[in-house]
Enzyme design. Structure first.
Site, PDB file in Angstrom:
ATOM      1  CG  PHE A  59      -2.058   0.961   1.168  1.00 32.53           C
ATOM      2  CD1 PHE A  59      -3.125   0.765   0.300  1.00 32.53           C
ATOM      3  CD2 PHE A  59      -2.073   2.080   1.986  1.00 32.53           C
ATOM      4  CE1 PHE A  59      -4.179   1.673   0.246  1.00 32.53           C
ATOM      5  CE2 PHE A  59      -3.124   2.990   1.946  1.00 32.53           C
ATOM      6  CZ  PHE A  59      -4.180   2.781   1.060  1.00 32.53           C
ATOM      7  CB  VAL A  83      -1.093  -8.080  -2.281  1.00 32.91           C
ATOM      8  CG1 VAL A  83      -2.311  -7.805  -1.399  1.00 32.91           C
ATOM      9  CG2 VAL A  83      -0.312  -6.797  -2.503  1.00 32.91           C
ATOM     10  CB  THR A  88     -10.592  -9.286   5.623  1.00 32.20           C
ATOM     11  OG1 THR A  88      -9.291  -8.807   5.267  1.00 32.20           O
ATOM     12  CG2 THR A  88     -10.524 -10.041   6.933  1.00 32.20           C
ATOM     13  CG  HIS A  90      -6.537  -5.174   4.377  1.00 34.46           C
ATOM     14  ND1 HIS A  90      -6.830  -3.837   4.562  1.00 34.46           N
ATOM     15  CD2 HIS A  90      -5.199  -5.275   4.564  1.00 34.46           C
ATOM     16  CE1 HIS A  90      -5.722  -3.173   4.855  1.00 34.46           C
ATOM     17  NE2 HIS A  90      -4.721  -4.033   4.848  1.00 34.46           N
ATOM     18  NE  ARG A 129       1.684 -16.499 -10.119  1.00 31.62           N
ATOM     19  CZ  ARG A 129       1.165 -17.739  -9.986  1.00 31.62           C
ATOM     20  NH1 ARG A 129       1.542 -18.518  -8.975  1.00 31.62           N
ATOM     21  NH2 ARG A 129       0.299 -18.199 -10.866  1.00 31.62           N
TER      22      ARG A 129
HETATM   23  N1  INI Z   1       0.610  -5.490   2.531  1.00 28.74           N
HETATM   24  C1  INI Z   1       1.223  -6.257   1.615  1.00 28.74           C
HETATM   25  O1  INI Z   1       2.236  -5.838   1.017  1.00 28.74           O
HETATM   26  N2  INI Z   1       0.736  -7.502   1.337  1.00 28.74           N
HETATM   27  C2  INI Z   1      -0.384  -7.991   1.952  1.00 28.74           C
HETATM   28  O2  INI Z   1      -0.758  -9.144   1.647  1.00 28.74           O
HETATM   29  C3  INI Z   1      -1.045  -7.185   2.913  1.00 28.74           C
HETATM   30  N3  INI Z   1      -2.207  -7.684   3.583  1.00 28.74           N
HETATM   31  O3  INI Z   1      -2.751  -8.713   3.170  1.00 28.74           O
HETATM   32  O4  INI Z   1      -2.698  -7.085   4.529  1.00 28.74           O
HETATM   33  C4  INI Z   1      -0.503  -5.902   3.187  1.00 28.74           C
HETATM   34  N4  INI Z   1      -1.077  -5.099   4.093  1.00 28.74           N
HETATM   35  C5  INI Z   1      -0.423  -3.953   4.653  1.00 28.74           C
HETATM   36  C6  INI Z   1      -0.555  -2.720   3.773  1.00 28.74           C
HETATM   37  O5  INI Z   1       0.283  -2.794   2.630  1.00 28.74           O
HETATM   38  C7  INI Z   1      -0.151  -1.470   4.556  1.00 28.74           C
HETATM   39  O6  INI Z   1       1.202  -1.556   4.934  1.00 28.74           O
HETATM   40  C8  INI Z   1      -0.995  -1.274   5.815  1.00 28.74           C
HETATM   41  O7  INI Z   1      -2.364  -1.304   5.477  1.00 28.74           O
HETATM   42  C9  INI Z   1      -0.677   0.090   6.472  1.00 28.74           C
HETATM   43  O8  INI Z   1      -0.965   1.170   5.592  1.00 28.74           O
END
Ligand code: INI
Length: 157
Positions: A59, A83, A88, A90, A129
């Site tokens: 993110f 990711v 969920t 998310h 991958r």
């Molecule tokens: N961030 C990832 O890079 N991969 C994921 O699978 C993931 N999941 O599943 O939650 C994830 N979440 C954190 C996100 O990138 C942020 O760091 C967080 O939301 C704070 O802003």
């Protein structure tokens, strides 16, 4: 008369590269990073011309990519992350926003941004991958970055 074809190669790719790494799911992402670094090195990119920038997760990758693009130091940026779908929604937000975010930077700044952010349904798919039976998406993203640098140099010549 012959058709003019402009296509990147892997010869004219010397330059500066930045790699942005989302640390979340580090066991996968570190393999993507190794793949990307190996590809850059084997195409002649010098160590001192590679910057690695780490952020918490996928993110946050677009913001770092944007700041790097604003600095105009690098010829291309490689975005890496993993990711992995959970129970969920998310996953949908993180995967969708990170991909859109890096695409927006590429279009707004005119700098190649290779998308090496895995979006997968399971840990098994992520492992496949990141250096096992489906290759290494970090290495593939680095190849895309190199090709785009070469293509743009020809297009703009
Ligand atoms: N961030 C990832 O890079 N991969 C994921 O699978 C993931 N999941 O599943 O939650 C994830 N979440 C954190 C996100 O990138 C942020 O760091 C967080 O939301 C704070 O802003």
């Amino acid at each position: 008369m012959s058709v003019t074809v402009i296509e990147g190669d892997f010869v004219n790719v010397d330059g500066k590269y930045a790699i942005v790494v989302g640390r979340f799911n580090a066991f996968v992402v570190e393999s993507l990073l190794e793949g990307a670094l190996d590809t850059l090195r084997r195409h002649g990119v010098e160590e001192e011309n590679i910057r690695v920038v780490r952020v918490p997760g996928a993110f946050e990758v677009p913001l770092a990519v944007q700041k790097i693009a604003e600095q105009k130091r690098e010829d291309a940026i490689i975005a890496l992350g993993a990711v992995i779908r959970g129970g969920t929604p998310h996953f949908e937000y993180v995967s969708g926003e990170s991909s859109k975010g890096v695409l927006n930077v590429m279009m707004d700044h005119g700098v190649p941004v290779a998308n090496g952010i895995l979006t997968v349904n399971s840990i098994e798919q992520a492992v496949e991958r990141s250096g096992t039976k489906m290759g290494n998406k970090g290495a593939e993203a680095a190849l895309s970055a190199l090709e785009m640098v070469s293509m743009l140099r020809q297009l703009e010549a």
